[in-house]
Design a protein around this motif. Structure first.
Motif, PDB file in Angstrom:
ATOM      1  N   UNK B   7       1.753 -27.079 -22.297  1.00  0.00           N
ATOM      2  CA  UNK B   7       1.784 -25.652 -21.997  1.00  0.00           C
ATOM      3  C   UNK B   7       0.449 -25.029 -22.353  1.00  0.00           C
ATOM      4  N   UNK B   8      -0.272 -24.485 -21.357  1.00  0.00           N
ATOM      5  CA  UNK B   8      -1.545 -23.824 -21.646  1.00  0.00           C
ATOM      6  C   UNK B   8      -1.395 -22.327 -21.440  1.00  0.00           C
ATOM      7  N   UNK B   9      -2.063 -21.547 -22.322  1.00  0.00           N
ATOM      8  CA  UNK B   9      -1.896 -20.094 -22.317  1.00  0.00           C
ATOM      9  C   UNK B   9      -3.229 -19.427 -22.010  1.00  0.00           C
ATOM     10  N   UNK B 162      -4.801 -21.392 -25.737  1.00  0.00           N
ATOM     11  CA  UNK B 162      -4.063 -22.395 -26.490  1.00  0.00           C
ATOM     12  C   UNK B 162      -3.583 -23.472 -25.546  1.00  0.00           C
ATOM     13  N   UNK B 163      -3.465 -24.676 -26.090  1.00  0.00           N
ATOM     14  CA  UNK B 163      -2.764 -25.722 -25.325  1.00  0.00           C
ATOM     15  C   UNK B 163      -1.754 -26.346 -26.277  1.00  0.00           C
ATOM     16  N   UNK B 164      -0.466 -26.240 -25.905  1.00  0.00           N
ATOM     17  CA  UNK B 164       0.589 -26.750 -26.794  1.00  0.00           C
ATOM     18  C   UNK B 164       1.415 -27.792 -26.094  1.00  0.00           C
ATOM     19  N   UNK B 165       2.154 -28.508 -26.937  1.00  0.00           N
ATOM     20  CA  UNK B 165       3.162 -29.399 -26.373  1.00  0.00           C
ATOM     21  C   UNK B 165       4.510 -28.782 -26.648  1.00  0.00           C
ATOM     22  N   UNK B 166       5.349 -28.797 -25.645  1.00  0.00           N
ATOM     23  CA  UNK B 166       6.654 -28.159 -25.883  1.00  0.00           C
ATOM     24  C   UNK B 166       7.767 -29.006 -25.302  1.00  0.00           C
TER      25      UNK B 166
END
Lengths: 450, 168, 466
Positions: B7-9, B162-166
């Motif tokens: 997931x990138x914001x 941000x780049x997250x893992x979800x």
């Protein structure tokens, strides 16, 4: 019996006795000042039937007033004294409302007897003023008039329940009138011009095509037709308050118009009932199909389907439809039949009693049409002209209402419809009514040979 | 069954659009994009197409035919009544009713179709990769399998906050 | 295509998206202010009066009203047309302006649509109540039954009304609601209170803002917009045919369908102006409902006022030109002069003359003037419907039936009740629903600058090429 024979045997013409009697009456002086005349109204008469709600609600043929008597006053006098309709005046201690009557002689006022009863019953109670005390006596004779009357104005007002508040035709061709001379010399000229274009294919009426013709020459405006219709069709009596609000339920009304000068007008009467238009404006606008056209030319009203939107009432150009604003039938406030122990026996079992919120109107006494049709069918024959008579036509003392079958070329109605005098009310609207009127022919100004 | 996603914001439409261009140029598959308001590049970027307008048209066509047939049947065949001398097959009246009823049918049909195709209906629970997507952030989501160094670099270059893992 | 650069930014104050969300959701988060509680209390009183009047009407009869056998329709139908007219604003704003791609609609359309829903609810009450036998209202549905089956009269404008108003209510309500779904999602995601989160969560139908949803959302908006535009015109034209298909002079005229539709948009926009002045002043939304927004509405009002004036003049001219004695009487002796001349001239002054004051820029910038004039416009439109309904019925073809009409306390009560319903609805809307379209506002915040940027890019490109 013996006394009667004795009187009769002594009855003998005597010139001297006649002269003596005449001298007594001639001893009356000519009237001084304003004369009060007491008269009997067509409906109430001397008051014997004042408790009959039908008669109380019957509009007076000339004044169109119901549920009251009043002092009729000439227009010139009213203008001079600054008196208007519904002003209460005092006449020898009695308070009575005024009604300005066009055409009354200048020095005359009039009051109807038969009103002001207290104990006759629900319908008559406290309606109007008792005029009998104004009867005078002179030389052993009752005088239904009094002279040298004076009236005092009061500041009070008393609402009169008139069914008609506008009395002129405003230049519109509503009651057609013509001169006897014209009618005799050039009858074709009085025939009404017809506007008969249509976008749609016209509906045909095979079988019967019922129609009514109203002869304006014969109609005297008495109102017998209105009461007969009320009796036949269970038309409710609504009472004074509702008549004031222009909610009288009569299916047939008699319009009275004054023509020419207010001091000396000529008067015309026109009975108007549902015109049973073949292009009825009312049928088109009912959302629930409560009013439709039968294949015999009748405009039908289905009371049990009506939800009371009143669009049909608005769209009728003749304004012949009536609405049940309150629960008029069987209600304590409005149900005049319930004032009597067997009051409901006055209802005709062949006709529905309508509920609150439903529109009703003249049905050409469809119950009578059906009855006669069934009878003829049982007897295996055709209906004859004049066999079917609606209540109004039956009651009319002048035979001004003629009912019959247009599809029968020999019927009286067919012949009257082809006459030059025949015309339709508001013809240019192309409603194609099956009710038609006969132009009134008046002998105006023709010289009478001595 | 929960899956993992990248997931990138982003915080502006411009950045998001640049990122989409970059990702597409590198033939990386975008799973889904979440925005506070519709962004056309995003919709094209994810490759979504809809035949919605055709559906609406067919609702209209069938609706109109059904309504007209009903009106004709009731007024002309079943119980023709004489209303004011007018003919029983009253086309001017029929067409008015048909127009309005067809509009109603198209609307109700479209709303139903929308609910079904967009999966938006009463009682649905929202599965949000990032709750700020309805407020002021633009979120781009990839399958876990498409994750790579290259992808993350591209995203950072184009302004990803941000780049997250979800797991959803 | 839309030259935003000329008109200026649609949202003032350089707001961030977060700021926009916060601003618009603020009234929902805060407790209701005192003025809100007072107004709500007043509206409840009005509703109580209305409830009493409705009780008397249904249980005693339509006799409690002032109508009679000549004037069969009075205040009930006047108010019905008035409310439906007002209700057209929402649809006109959202839909016409959507289809015409006018971005300035975004701060106004939500409130306008809310207004439509409550106005149509108020309007729908009148055809139901004015029925003599309301308990048989279902007769108007053409459903298969054992009475034949007896269908309905499809030629009747009242049946067309029933279909049109039902469709209009359903469509406006759903268009309004579906427009709010993304905003409910915004509230849901920002909410800290658990109950609020749950409630708005249910209302948001699980919206996440994905492209899958937005794509179909946009398609839905354009489809609904396109066909509902047809609905705006057809619904009020159908209401107009209530009068136009009649034979009564003053009713029987083909000008009514367009005249009513234009008049409806007129009164609707005027009511929107009234509401927007209130929103701007009381909720301090000057940055969203800018001077330019109100200015645009005022200009539209001038234009429509001119059309209304032309319509009135046309009616009078045609009545004279026709040489029909009934038409000439109706217009020249029963409206311009005669016992109803006050109503006629009030209509002319309020609708055709006073709105012309908006030609002055000063007045277009003065909030009080705009509020007053917009209220006067709606009063004028009420008088217009009075003219149409009552004067034509009271004095029609046969002078023997001529009569007067005056409303009773019950009729007035029903009207006051509907005003209470409208006010209560709008107040609840202010408190619980975002009064502007948050997501749409965000999408147009940069509209001007995007366009500017594109122009500059094009300039740079062309310079490079040179």
């Amino acid at each position: 019996m013996k006394l009667l024979m004795k009187i009769l045997s002594n009855a003998r013409y005597s010139n001297s006795e006649l002269s003596a009697a005449l001298q007594k009456t001639a001893a009356e002086k000519p009237t001084v000042g304003i004369e009060l005349v007491l008269y009997e109204k067509v409906g109430i008469g001397n008051g014997k039937h004042a408790n009959n709600p039908w008669l109380q609600e019957l509009p007076d043929p000339v004044t169109k007033a119901t549920w009251d008597n009043y002092l009729c006053v000439p227009p010139a006098y009213a203008k001079q004294e600054g008196i208007e309709n519904e002003d209460v005046v005092e006449i020898e201690g009695v308070k009575i409302p005024v009604l300005v009557q066009p055409g009354m002689a200048d020095e005359v006022m009039a009051m109807a007897v038969g009103y002001g009863k207290k104990d006759s019953g629900k319908a008559a109670k406290d309606v109007g003023i008792n005029a009998f005390p104004f009867i005078g006596y002179s030389n052993g004779y009752k005088n239904y008039h009094r002279d040298n009357i004076s009236i005092n104005k009061t500041s009070k007002k008393h609402t009169l329940a008139l069914t008609q508040s506008h009395h002129r035709m405003e230049g519109r061709e509503i009651v057609r009138e013509t001169n006897l001379e014209t009618f005799v010399n050039d009858p074709k000229s009085i025939k009404q011009k017809k506007h008969d274009t249509t976008l749609y294919k016209e509906r045909e009426f095979e079988g019967h095509h019922w129609a009514l013709v109203v002869d304006l020459n014969a109609c005297t405006g008495c109102g017998a037709c209105a009461v007969a219709c009320q009796a036949e069709n269970n038309v409710p009596v609504v009472g004074k308050e509702e008549v004031v609000k222009k909610r009288i339920m009569h299916w047939i009304r008699i319009d009275r118009y004054y023509k020419e000068d207010e001091a000396n007008p000529s008067t015309v009467h026109q009975p108007i009932m549902c015109q049973h238009c073949d292009n009825a404006p009312c049928e088109n606008v009912c959302p629930v199909a409560a009013t439709t056209h039968s294949n015999e030319g009748l405009n039908q009203m289905s009371y049990n389907r009506c939800i009371g939107t009143k669009y049909c009432i608005n769209n009728c150009p003749y304004k012949v439809r009536r609405f049940n604003w309150y629960k008029y039938a069987g209600d304590d406030k409005y149900g005049f039949n319930s004032a009597y122990e067997d009051g409901n026996m006055v209802l005709n079992p062949d006709v529905t009693v309508r509920s609150r919120g439903v529109v009703e109107k003249c049905s050409f006494c469809v119950q009578r049409i059906q009855e006669k049709k069934e009878q003829a069918k049982l007897e295996n024959r055709q209906l004859e002209d004049g066999e079917v008579t609606p209540a109004c036509a039956q009651a009319c003392p002048a035979n001004a209402l003629i009912f019959g079958d247009l599809n029968d070329p020999n019927s009286r109605v067919s012949q009257l419809v082809n006459s030059n005098r025949n015309y339709h009310l508001l013809e240019e609207l192309h409603t194609k009514p099956t009710v038609s009127y006969m132009t009134k022919v008046r002998n105006m100004g023709a010289k009478i040979e001595a | 069954m929960k899956n993992k996603h990248i997931v990138s914001v982003f915080d502006s439409e411009e950045n998001l659009v640049n990122a989409i261009k970059a990702v597409k140029e590198n033939q990386i598959n975008i799973e889904e994009i979440y925005t506070p308001y519709p962004v056309h590049e995003a919709i094209h970027g994810v490759g979504k197409k809809s035949r919605f307008t055709w559906v609406a048209f067919f609702f209209g066509l069938i609706g109109a035919i059904v309504v007209l047939a009903f009106l004709y049947y009731t007024s002309v065949i079943d119980w023709p009544l004489n209303f004011g001398g007018k003919p029983s097959s009253a086309f001017p009246s029929f067409i008015i009713i048909t127009i309005v009823t067809t509009i109603l049918i198209i609307t109700l049909g479209s709303l139903f179709t929308f609910s079904v195709r967009a999966k938006i209906y009463p009682g649905k629970e929202a599965v949000m990769p990032d709750e700020r997507a309805t407020d002021d952030k633009f979120v781009m989501m990839f399958h876990y399998e498409d994750d790579s160094e290259q992808l993350r670099n591209l995203l950072h270059e184009n302004g990803a906050e941000e780049i997250n893992e979800k797991e959803l | 295509m839309y030259k935003e650069a000329i008109r200026g930014p649609l949202i003032l104050g350089n707001k961030s998206f977060r700021q926009i969300s916060a601003d618009i959701i603020a009234p929902i988060d805060k407790r209701p202010p005192l003025w809100w509680k007072a107004a709500f209390g007043l509206s409840l009183l009005m509703l109580a009066y209305g409830a009493w009047a409705i009780y008397r009407t249904i249980f005693l009869g339509i006799g409690t009203w002032g109508v009679n056998n000549t004037v069969g329709w009075g205040w009930a139908i006047i108010n019905f047309v008035w409310w439906i007219g007002i209700g057209h604003a929402g649809t006109a704003f959202s839909i016409f302006l959507l289809v015409l791609r006018q971005k300035w609609r975004t701060s106004i359309n939500r409130a306008a649509e809310a207004m439509t829903v409550f106005a149509v609810m108020a309007a729908a009450l009148f055809p139901a109540l004015h029925m003599g036998r309301i308990w048989n209202f279902f007769f108007i549905f053409p459903y298969p039954n054992t009475r034949g089956p007896l269908w309905v009269n499809f030629n009747s404008p009242l049946f067309w009304d029933f279909v049109a108003i039902t469709a209009y209510l359903l469509i406006s309500a759903s268009f309004w609601y579906y427009g709010m779904v993304p905003d409910f999602a915004t509230i849901r995601d920002r909410a800290k209170n658990k109950i609020k989160k749950a409630v708005y969560g249910v209302l948001a139908f699980g919206w996440t803002g994905s492209t899958r949803e937005w794509l179909r959302y946009e398609n839905l908006s354009y489809v609904l917009g396109g066909i509902a535009a047809v609905l705006v015109v057809s619904v009020h034209s159908i209401v107009a045919t209530d009068f136009a298909v009649s034979v009564i002079p003053g009713w029987h005229t083909t000008i009514f369908p367009p005249y009513f539709v234009v008049g409806a948009i007129f009164s609707g926009f005027a009511m929107v102006m009234t509401l927007m002045v209130i929103i701007r002043k009381i909720y301090k939304f000057q940055d969203y409902v800018t001077d330019k927004h109100l200015d645009a509405i005022a200009r539209i009002l001038i234009f429509i006022s001119l059309i209304m004036g032309t319509s009135y003049a046309t009616e009078v001219f045609v009545a004279w030109y026709s040489n029909n004695e009934y038409e000439i009487f109706t217009f020249f002796h029963n409206r311009i002069t005669g016992e109803y001349k006050f109503m006629f001239w009030a209509m002319i002054v309020c609708n055709a003359l006073i709105p012309q004051l908006f030609w002055s820029k000063k007045i277009r910038r003065n909030l009080w003037a705009m509020f007053t004039i917009s209220v006067i416009i709606n009063i004028g439109m009420w008088y217009e419907r009075f003219n149409i309904v009552v004067t034509s019925l009271a004095n029609d073809y046969l002078p023997s039936s001529w009569t007067n009409y005056a409303p009773t306390v019950e009729e007035i009560g029903v009207f006051v009740g509907t005003i209470g319903l409208f006010i209560a609805g709008i107040l609840l809307f202010f408190k619980y629903i975002p009064m502007m379209a948050i997501s749409e506002l965000k999408s147009v915040r940069d509209a001007g600058s995007k366009f500017k940027k594109r122009i500059e890019e094009m300039k740079i490109k062309s310079e490079d090429e040179l």
